[in-house]
Design a protein around this motif. Structure first.
Motif, short mmCIF file in Angstrom:
data_model
loop_
_atom_site.label_atom_id
_atom_site.label_comp_id
_atom_site.label_asym_id
_atom_site.label_seq_id
_atom_site.Cartn_x
_atom_site.Cartn_y
_atom_site.Cartn_z
N ASN A 1 15.65 42.72 20.83
CA ASN A 1 15.07 42.48 22.15
C ASN A 1 16.10 42.07 23.20
OD1 ASN A 1 12.45 42.97 21.13
ND2 ASN A 1 12.29 40.84 20.42
N VAL A 2 17.38 42.16 22.84
CA VAL A 2 18.40 41.68 23.77
C VAL A 2 19.52 42.70 23.96
CG1 VAL A 2 17.96 39.28 23.15
CG2 VAL A 2 19.84 40.50 22.03
N PHE A 3 20.23 42.53 25.07
CA PHE A 3 21.48 43.23 25.35
C PHE A 3 22.57 42.21 25.09
CE2 PHE A 3 24.98 44.76 27.90
CZ PHE A 3 24.88 46.14 27.84
N LEU A 4 23.31 42.41 24.01
CA LEU A 4 24.24 41.40 23.51
C LEU A 4 25.68 41.70 23.93
CD1 LEU A 4 24.75 38.89 21.72
CD2 LEU A 4 24.85 40.45 19.75
N MET A 5 26.31 40.71 24.52
CA MET A 5 27.71 40.84 24.95
C MET A 5 28.53 39.72 24.36
SD MET A 5 29.92 39.17 27.30
CE MET A 5 29.17 38.74 28.87
N THR A 6 29.78 40.03 23.98
CA THR A 6 30.74 38.98 23.68
C THR A 6 32.10 39.39 24.21
OG1 THR A 6 31.39 37.34 22.02
CG2 THR A 6 31.56 39.67 21.37
N LYS A 7 33.05 38.43 24.18
CA LYS A 7 34.36 38.63 24.79
C LYS A 7 35.45 38.34 23.76
CE LYS A 7 32.28 36.32 28.77
NZ LYS A 7 31.58 35.22 28.06
N ILE A 8 36.59 38.97 23.96
CA ILE A 8 37.71 38.88 23.02
C ILE A 8 38.96 38.46 23.79
CG2 ILE A 8 39.15 40.14 21.37
CD1 ILE A 8 36.20 39.72 20.49
N ASP A 9 39.76 37.56 23.20
CA ASP A 9 40.97 37.06 23.86
C ASP A 9 42.23 37.84 23.52
OD1 ASP A 9 39.72 34.83 25.12
OD2 ASP A 9 39.73 33.77 23.21
N GLY A 10 42.32 38.40 22.32
CA GLY A 10 43.54 39.01 21.84
C GLY A 10 44.10 40.06 22.78
N ARG A 11 45.38 39.95 23.10
CA ARG A 11 46.02 40.93 23.98
C ARG A 11 46.62 42.09 23.19
NH1 ARG A 11 43.02 37.70 26.99
NH2 ARG A 11 43.83 37.35 29.09
N THR A 12 46.82 41.91 21.89
CA THR A 12 47.38 42.98 21.06
C THR A 12 46.26 43.71 20.32
OG1 THR A 12 47.64 41.60 19.09
CG2 THR A 12 49.44 41.59 20.69
N LYS A 13 46.53 44.94 19.93
CA LYS A 13 45.54 45.71 19.19
C LYS A 13 45.14 45.00 17.91
CE LYS A 13 44.85 50.07 16.73
NZ LYS A 13 45.45 51.37 16.31
N GLU A 14 46.14 44.51 17.18
CA GLU A 14 45.87 43.89 15.88
C GLU A 14 44.98 42.66 16.00
OE1 GLU A 14 48.35 42.05 12.05
OE2 GLU A 14 49.40 42.61 13.89
N LEU A 15 45.31 41.76 16.93
CA LEU A 15 44.54 40.53 17.04
C LEU A 15 43.17 40.80 17.65
CD1 LEU A 15 44.41 37.55 16.55
CD2 LEU A 15 45.48 37.15 18.78
N ALA A 16 43.11 41.69 18.63
CA ALA A 16 41.81 42.01 19.23
C ALA A 16 40.85 42.58 18.18
CB ALA A 16 41.99 42.99 20.38
N ALA A 17 41.36 43.47 17.33
CA ALA A 17 40.52 44.06 16.29
C ALA A 17 40.01 42.98 15.33
CB ALA A 17 41.30 45.12 15.52
N LYS A 18 40.87 42.05 14.99
CA LYS A 18 40.49 40.95 14.09
C LYS A 18 39.41 40.09 14.73
CE LYS A 18 42.63 37.10 11.52
NZ LYS A 18 42.07 35.92 12.21
N GLN A 19 39.58 39.77 16.01
CA GLN A 19 38.60 38.94 16.70
C GLN A 19 37.26 39.65 16.86
OE1 GLN A 19 40.57 37.73 20.33
NE2 GLN A 19 41.93 36.29 19.26
N ILE A 20 37.30 40.95 17.11
CA ILE A 20 36.05 41.73 17.22
C ILE A 20 35.24 41.61 15.92
CG2 ILE A 20 35.10 44.07 17.34
CD1 ILE A 20 37.47 44.71 19.28
N ASP A 21 35.89 41.80 14.81
CA ASP A 21 35.18 41.73 13.53
C ASP A 21 34.69 40.32 13.23
OD1 ASP A 21 35.44 44.43 13.04
OD2 ASP A 21 37.25 44.22 11.82
#
Length: 302
Positions: free
Chosen positions: A73-93
């Motif tokens: 029932n929602v439109f879900l958003m979150t945000k990621i801090d990592g500036r590198t591909k590797e860290l951003a991917a880790k934070q997403i998961d």
């Protein structure tokens, strides 16, 4: 509840969004869950969050609240801090695991507050690669960015994106009764977003209470002003049932403001807003979580 279209996405979302930071503040987890579910039951569909909010507590609590069918029932958003591909991917998961879902509807690059942030995001090994891979894998449907420091940084992010033949689906930024008088996102960035059909996510309508300390405007006036702009969503911090009632009241009572009403509000705030005193996220590092925690960015030591 008012519902609006999120830019070019054609998604219909609630004009009031539930801020993720404040739902990690309650002493008891069950109270956070009650606030989130009550907001959804009363028509708020846009859920804001971030990988770093309250050391992950905000995402964990929202993840629990969205069980039992609420996620649908929602439109879900979150945000990621990592500036590198590797860290951003880790934070997403990590965010997806905390939120107990296999996808968010919108993933945003968090706290774009430095002129070099766009270069980092779009670098060959930058976070954009992780975001695009997440989209291809079905972990997100849309991509945006947020920031609160200076409209020039937002404009540069949009320009660098254009150079890479990329267009963001959403942009999140401060929009309030004082912003118009000082380093204004409303005047400098908002027209660009409207022209390009990018969904406008307004935040800091009361600047975490700082604007209210001026004693010249009331909470409902702050929300009405932000709702009167071409915003798709006005994200507001809701840390109690009373504040939820206030947000719902703002939506229920909102009517487009006349030019005279807007002028009167701006005249009332002009003097106190002129130097950014009540928008400390622009003038101080008080709101700069990534500056206080550079390891969240994943950048090499200076």
């Amino acid at each position: 509840m008012l519902y609006r279209t999120l830019g070019n996405t054609q998604e219909r979302v609630s004009a009031i969004g539930l801020g993720g930071f404040h739902v990690g503040h309650q002493d008891e987890e069950q109270e956070s869950i009650r606030i989130i579910r009550s907001a959804i039951d009363r028509g708020i569909t846009f859920m804001d969050n971030c990988w770093d909010y309250n050391d992950g507590v905000s995402e964990l609590r929202m993840g629990k609240a969205l069980q039992d069918g609420y996620r649908n029932n929602v439109f879900l958003m979150t945000k990621i801090d990592g500036r590198t591909k590797e860290l951003a991917a880790k934070q997403i998961d990590e965010s997806l695991a905390r939120l107990q879902t296999d996808r968010v509807d919108l993933l945003q690059f968090h706290e774009v507050i430095r002129l070099e942030d766009p270069d980092r995001f779009f670098a060959a090994d930058g976070a954009i690669a992780a975001f695009l891979e997440a989209k291809q894998a079905g972990k997100t449907r849309y991509i945006g960015f947020t920031g609160h420091k200076d409209p020039l940084v937002h404009l540069r992010m949009l320009e660098i994106a254009k150079q890479h033949n990329f267009q963001f689906d959403t942009v999140q930024m401060p929009l309030n009764v004082m912003d118009a008088h000082f380093r204004s996102f409303e005047h400098q960035v908002l027209p660009v977003l409207v022209e390009q059909g990018i969904g406008v996510l307004g935040m800091k309508s009361m600047a975490d209470g700082h604007i209210l300390k001026s004693k010249v405007v009331k909470p409902i006036e702050c929300l009405h002003y932000a709702l009167n702009l071409p915003t798709s969503v006005v994200i507001t911090g809701i840390d109690s049932m009373e504040i939820l009632d206030q947000a719902i009241e703002a939506a229920d009572t909102f009517k487009p403001l006349s030019s005279e009403e807007v002028s009167a509000l701006l005249a009332r705030t002009a003097e106190v807003a002129a130097k950014g005193k009540y928008e400390p996220f622009k003038t101080d590092n008080l709101f700069d979580a990534t500056a206080a925690n550079p390891d969240w960015l994943g950048l090499p030591a200076a």
